[in-house]
Design a protein around this motif. Sequence first.
Motif, PDB file in Angstrom:
ATOM      1  N   ASN A 172      46.808  78.791 -10.286  1.00  0.00           N
ATOM      2  CA  ASN A 172      48.103  78.123 -10.107  1.00  0.00           C
ATOM      3  C   ASN A 172      49.120  79.069  -9.484  1.00  0.00           C
ATOM      4  OD1 ASN A 172      47.225  75.692 -11.147  1.00  0.00           O
ATOM      5  ND2 ASN A 172      47.955  76.103 -13.230  1.00  0.00           N
ATOM      6  N   ALA A 173      49.081  80.339  -9.890  1.00  0.00           N
ATOM      7  CA  ALA A 173      49.984  81.337  -9.312  1.00  0.00           C
ATOM      8  C   ALA A 173      49.696  81.519  -7.828  1.00  0.00           C
ATOM      9  CB  ALA A 173      49.845  82.661 -10.054  1.00  0.00           C
ATOM     10  N   ILE A 174      48.413  81.534  -7.486  1.00  0.00           N
ATOM     11  CA  ILE A 174      48.025  81.658  -6.084  1.00  0.00           C
ATOM     12  C   ILE A 174      48.490  80.439  -5.294  1.00  0.00           C
ATOM     13  CG2 ILE A 174      46.002  81.566  -4.554  1.00  0.00           C
ATOM     14  CD1 ILE A 174      44.602  83.449  -6.532  1.00  0.00           C
ATOM     15  N   SER A 175      48.299  79.258  -5.867  1.00  0.00           N
ATOM     16  CA  SER A 175      48.731  78.028  -5.201  1.00  0.00           C
ATOM     17  C   SER A 175      50.239  78.015  -5.003  1.00  0.00           C
ATOM     18  CB  SER A 175      48.297  76.816  -6.042  1.00  0.00           C
ATOM     19  OG  SER A 175      48.698  75.615  -5.429  1.00  0.00           O
ATOM     20  N   HIS A 176      50.968  78.494  -5.999  1.00  0.00           N
ATOM     21  CA  HIS A 176      52.433  78.569  -5.908  1.00  0.00           C
ATOM     22  C   HIS A 176      52.844  79.457  -4.750  1.00  0.00           C
ATOM     23  CE1 HIS A 176      56.582  78.760  -6.833  1.00  0.00           C
ATOM     24  NE2 HIS A 176      56.561  79.701  -7.774  1.00  0.00           N
ATOM     25  N   TYR A 177      52.196  80.602  -4.619  1.00  0.00           N
ATOM     26  CA  TYR A 177      52.529  81.508  -3.522  1.00  0.00           C
ATOM     27  C   TYR A 177      52.131  80.908  -2.172  1.00  0.00           C
ATOM     28  CZ  TYR A 177      52.583  85.422  -0.329  1.00  0.00           C
ATOM     29  OH  TYR A 177      52.835  86.217   0.762  1.00  0.00           O
ATOM     30  N   ARG A 178      50.973  80.320  -2.111  1.00  0.00           N
ATOM     31  CA  ARG A 178      50.515  79.727  -0.845  1.00  0.00           C
ATOM     32  C   ARG A 178      51.469  78.618  -0.384  1.00  0.00           C
ATOM     33  NH1 ARG A 178      44.755  80.462   0.276  1.00  0.00           N
ATOM     34  NH2 ARG A 178      44.973  78.731   1.743  1.00  0.00           N
ATOM     35  N   HIS A 179      52.086  77.931  -1.332  1.00  0.00           N
ATOM     36  CA  HIS A 179      52.975  76.816  -0.996  1.00  0.00           C
ATOM     37  C   HIS A 179      54.406  77.264  -0.740  1.00  0.00           C
ATOM     38  CE1 HIS A 179      55.400  73.109  -1.740  1.00  0.00           C
ATOM     39  NE2 HIS A 179      54.386  72.534  -1.110  1.00  0.00           N
ATOM     40  N   ASP A 180      54.897  78.203  -1.553  1.00  0.00           N
ATOM     41  CA  ASP A 180      56.315  78.579  -1.504  1.00  0.00           C
ATOM     42  C   ASP A 180      56.561  80.051  -1.172  1.00  0.00           C
ATOM     43  OD1 ASP A 180      57.066  75.956  -2.351  1.00  0.00           O
ATOM     44  OD2 ASP A 180      56.635  76.529  -4.430  1.00  0.00           O
ATOM     45  N   GLY A 181      55.508  80.789  -0.859  1.00  0.00           N
ATOM     46  CA  GLY A 181      55.630  82.241  -0.705  1.00  0.00           C
ATOM     47  C   GLY A 181      56.609  82.713   0.344  1.00  0.00           C
ATOM     48  N   LYS A 182      56.842  81.914   1.364  1.00  0.00           N
ATOM     49  CA  LYS A 182      57.781  82.332   2.411  1.00  0.00           C
ATOM     50  C   LYS A 182      59.194  82.481   1.880  1.00  0.00           C
ATOM     51  CE  LYS A 182      55.178  80.500   6.336  1.00  0.00           C
ATOM     52  NZ  LYS A 182      55.165  79.546   7.483  1.00  0.00           N
ATOM     53  N   ALA A 183      59.468  81.821   0.765  1.00  0.00           N
ATOM     54  CA  ALA A 183      60.806  81.916   0.155  1.00  0.00           C
ATOM     55  C   ALA A 183      60.911  83.080  -0.824  1.00  0.00           C
ATOM     56  CB  ALA A 183      61.146  80.608  -0.559  1.00  0.00           C
ATOM     57  N   TRP A 184      59.806  83.781  -1.046  1.00  0.00           N
ATOM     58  CA  TRP A 184      59.825  84.917  -1.955  1.00  0.00           C
ATOM     59  C   TRP A 184      60.329  86.141  -1.187  1.00  0.00           C
ATOM     60  CZ3 TRP A 184      54.834  84.881  -5.471  1.00  0.00           C
ATOM     61  CH2 TRP A 184      54.713  83.624  -6.064  1.00  0.00           C
ATOM     62  N   ASN A 185      61.621  86.263  -1.089  1.00  0.00           N
ATOM     63  CA  ASN A 185      62.218  87.377  -0.358  1.00  0.00           C
ATOM     64  C   ASN A 185      62.697  88.451  -1.326  1.00  0.00           C
ATOM     65  OD1 ASN A 185      64.886  86.556  -1.259  1.00  0.00           O
ATOM     66  ND2 ASN A 185      64.739  84.904   0.249  1.00  0.00           N
ATOM     67  N   ALA A 186      63.243  89.519  -0.768  1.00  0.00           N
ATOM     68  CA  ALA A 186      63.630  90.677  -1.578  1.00  0.00           C
ATOM     69  C   ALA A 186      64.655  90.343  -2.650  1.00  0.00           C
ATOM     70  CB  ALA A 186      64.162  91.783  -0.676  1.00  0.00           C
ATOM     71  N   GLY A 187      65.417  89.273  -2.458  1.00  0.00           N
ATOM     72  CA  GLY A 187      66.440  88.909  -3.429  1.00  0.00           C
ATOM     73  C   GLY A 187      66.024  87.809  -4.387  1.00  0.00           C
ATOM     74  N   SER A 188      64.796  87.331  -4.279  1.00  0.00           N
ATOM     75  CA  SER A 188      64.354  86.212  -5.112  1.00  0.00           C
ATOM     76  C   SER A 188      63.915  86.674  -6.496  1.00  0.00           C
ATOM     77  CB  SER A 188      63.204  85.473  -4.427  1.00  0.00           C
ATOM     78  OG  SER A 188      62.046  86.293  -4.377  1.00  0.00           O
ATOM     79  N   GLN A 189      63.955  85.734  -7.444  1.00  0.00           N
ATOM     80  CA  GLN A 189      63.529  86.042  -8.810  1.00  0.00           C
ATOM     81  C   GLN A 189      62.028  86.366  -8.853  1.00  0.00           C
ATOM     82  OE1 GLN A 189      64.697  82.598 -11.116  1.00  0.00           O
ATOM     83  NE2 GLN A 189      66.783  83.373 -11.420  1.00  0.00           N
ATOM     84  N   GLU A 190      61.259  85.687  -8.014  1.00  0.00           N
ATOM     85  CA  GLU A 190      59.820  85.928  -7.996  1.00  0.00           C
ATOM     86  C   GLU A 190      59.515  87.371  -7.615  1.00  0.00           C
ATOM     87  OE1 GLU A 190      60.439  81.559  -7.052  1.00  0.00           O
ATOM     88  OE2 GLU A 190      61.315  83.462  -6.415  1.00  0.00           O
ATOM     89  N   VAL A 191      60.175  87.843  -6.576  1.00  0.00           N
ATOM     90  CA  VAL A 191      59.930  89.213  -6.115  1.00  0.00           C
ATOM     91  C   VAL A 191      60.430  90.227  -7.134  1.00  0.00           C
ATOM     92  CG1 VAL A 191      60.649  90.934  -4.406  1.00  0.00           C
ATOM     93  CG2 VAL A 191      59.790  88.698  -3.659  1.00  0.00           C
TER      94      VAL A 191
END
Length: 336
Positions: A239-258
């Motif tokens: 599920n974590a992999i799927s989340h990244y594959r779908h939304d990973g482009k929004a995981w920038n240096a200022g995001s909570q995910e990063v």
Amino acid sequence: MDIKRVIRTLAASTAFASLLGYGLSSAQAETVNIAYQYGADPAKLAQASAAYEKATGWTINWRRFDTGADIVAALASGDIQIGDVGSSPFAAAVSRGVPIEAVVLNALTGGSEALVVRNGAHIDKPQDLIGKTIATPYVSTSHYSLLAALKHWGIKPSQVRIVNLGPTEIVAAWTRGDIDAAYTWDPALGKAKESGHVLVDSTEVGQWGAPTFDLWAVRKDFAQAHPEFVGKFVSVTLNAISHYRHDGKAWNAGSQEVAAISKLSGANASDVPQLLAGNVYPTASEQSSADLLGGGTAKAIAATANFLQEQKKIDHVLPDYSAAVTPRFVAAAASK
């Protein structure tokens, strides 16, 4: 450590306890020790958000190790039940009889591992490495990639000085100027890049015929006793992999995910997006295919083991590595 002796001792003690009628209490059975390493990957987000605990209802003792070799030793002794290891230490461990199996791939290694050479060390091309000191953690995926790169370039390992250092030790050695180059991952990779440049990374080495990958390895006795937990653990990872594959482009240096991944991985937040993008994260359907856990992974592990034997890093190889790869948990997740 005599791994085979440890395994025999563990097996004997388990059988003895069973004969006496002793078993794990429910409280004990619902606690598990899981090992992870430095490095940026989507599973770190699931770990940071306690997604594994929420999905399974278990208490998880997360333990960080510097290298896969250390995790393999802990798996062999029974100190941990699940560990994140690279394909090279996994191949070496299975060849030596450690009772573990791969249940899900974490990442196909790319730019997150690389050979960085120090600026000013006069290393502009591969042949300039001759006579230089290169650090890498022994029997890691980085070590395997380094040896494969040297072979590709026609450089004998004896023509360079390879020293066995973990990522944190590489940072210290690099800072002191003790080493000319390092094949490693973060946080050492990011530190080396500050005053060095990449000569080759694992994407290119993989294209030369020596791919590497990270996987979650589980002790076989634990997987047999607790298949439901392992199945849920695999599902959370996918599920974590799927989340990244779908939304990973929004995981920038200022995001909570990063921010969460940076804290657990040891990498600077500014570097995490690029490190994530440098690897490939197969989905459940991709992993259950014949190219990966359906057969390709076992073949890649066998090829890795043969190379390690050729390099005299392990004594022998097995005739077949398919028993060390279990696709059933990924297949079950893919069917949902």
